[in-house]
Design a protein around this motif. Structure first.
Motif, mmCIF file in Angstrom:
data_model
loop_
_atom_site.group_PDB
_atom_site.id
_atom_site.type_symbol
_atom_site.label_atom_id
_atom_site.label_comp_id
_atom_site.label_asym_id
_atom_site.label_seq_id
_atom_site.Cartn_x
_atom_site.Cartn_y
_atom_site.Cartn_z
ATOM 1 N N ILE A 1 0.847 -1.197 0.000
ATOM 2 C CA ILE A 1 0.000 0.000 0.000
ATOM 3 C C ILE A 1 0.878 1.241 0.000
ATOM 4 C CG2 ILE A 1 -1.706 1.317 1.310
ATOM 5 C CD1 ILE A 1 -2.769 -1.360 2.375
ATOM 6 N N VAL A 2 0.538 2.204 -0.851
ATOM 7 C CA VAL A 2 1.262 3.471 -0.921
ATOM 8 C C VAL A 2 0.781 4.369 0.211
ATOM 9 C CG1 VAL A 2 1.657 5.537 -2.311
ATOM 10 C CG2 VAL A 2 1.607 3.278 -3.391
ATOM 11 N N ASP A 3 1.712 4.868 1.005
ATOM 12 C CA ASP A 3 1.434 5.760 2.136
ATOM 13 C C ASP A 3 1.523 7.198 1.638
ATOM 14 O OD1 ASP A 3 1.264 7.117 4.505
ATOM 15 O OD2 ASP A 3 3.195 6.444 5.269
ATOM 16 N N TRP A 4 0.395 7.815 1.332
ATOM 17 C CA TRP A 4 0.375 9.143 0.711
ATOM 18 C C TRP A 4 0.865 10.235 1.649
ATOM 19 C CZ3 TRP A 4 0.230 8.946 -4.245
ATOM 20 C CH2 TRP A 4 -0.445 7.914 -4.873
ATOM 21 N N GLU A 5 0.785 10.041 2.948
ATOM 22 C CA GLU A 5 1.199 11.081 3.887
ATOM 23 C C GLU A 5 2.684 11.390 3.779
ATOM 24 O OE1 GLU A 5 -0.068 10.152 7.826
ATOM 25 O OE2 GLU A 5 -2.112 9.743 7.196
ATOM 26 N N ASN A 6 3.481 10.411 3.399
ATOM 27 C CA ASN A 6 4.922 10.613 3.316
ATOM 28 C C ASN A 6 5.396 11.051 1.936
ATOM 29 O OD1 ASN A 6 5.374 9.936 5.997
ATOM 30 N ND2 ASN A 6 5.369 7.769 5.517
ATOM 31 N N ILE A 7 4.493 11.175 0.990
ATOM 32 C CA ILE A 7 4.900 11.589 -0.356
ATOM 33 C C ILE A 7 3.968 12.670 -0.886
ATOM 34 C CG2 ILE A 7 6.095 9.474 -1.003
ATOM 35 C CD1 ILE A 7 3.538 8.618 -2.450
ATOM 36 N N PRO A 8 4.026 13.866 -0.290
ATOM 37 C CA PRO A 8 3.096 14.911 -0.707
ATOM 38 C C PRO A 8 3.329 15.386 -2.134
ATOM 39 C CG PRO A 8 4.760 15.808 0.726
ATOM 40 C CD PRO A 8 4.962 14.316 0.709
#
Length: 139
Positions: free
Chosen positions: A90-97
């Motif tokens: 799963i891609v963690d969007w919080e760490n890649i704005p």
């Protein structure tokens, strides 16, 4: 005395054949790619040359945090990025704005692909912009 010269020539010939075979193998397996842009700073600066190998068995399978070279749309175009997530993760969007069409949704990386990011994320065009990359495009 003649047998000594013949033996020396034979050893030299074998050595030269070995060097030739190694050179041909090296040329067919490795490629030099020039880094273009600042997306991989501070690790890979613009203009730096990187040696790329098609022989995965030398370094093992692709894994998270590996730097990979991706074949672009043309034969002379290459994209250098770091693997952020592997297939099934799963891609963690919080760490890649950055704006991406699937942001704020759970996004599972599809099978046969990897999700890549540049190390210098504010200037990097990566999977946040063009989506996951098929493994067949990874050199």
């Amino acid at each position: 005395m003649a047998s000594r010269k013949t033996k020396a020539f034979t050893s030299f010939g074998v050595a030269m054949l070995f060097v030739l075979a190694f050179a041909l193998y090296f040329q067919s397996t490795f490629k030099t790619v020039v880094v273009k842009g600042d997306s991989m700073l501070p690790n890979l600066a613009n203009g730096r040359k990187v040696l790329v190998s098609h022989a995965y068995w030398l370094v093992g399978p692709i894994k998270r945090k590996d730097i990979v070279v991706i074949q672009g749309d043309t034969p002379d175009e290459y994209i250098i990025k770091r693997v952020y997530r592997m297939a099934g993760e799963i891609v963690d969007w919080e760490n890649i704005p950055k704006n991406y069409s699937l942001k704020n949704q759970d996004f599972v990386v599809p099978e046969g692909t990897v999700f890549v990011l540049g190390d210098n994320r504010p200037v990097s065009e990566d999977s946040r912009a063009f989506g996951p990359v098929e493994l067949s495009r990874v050199i």
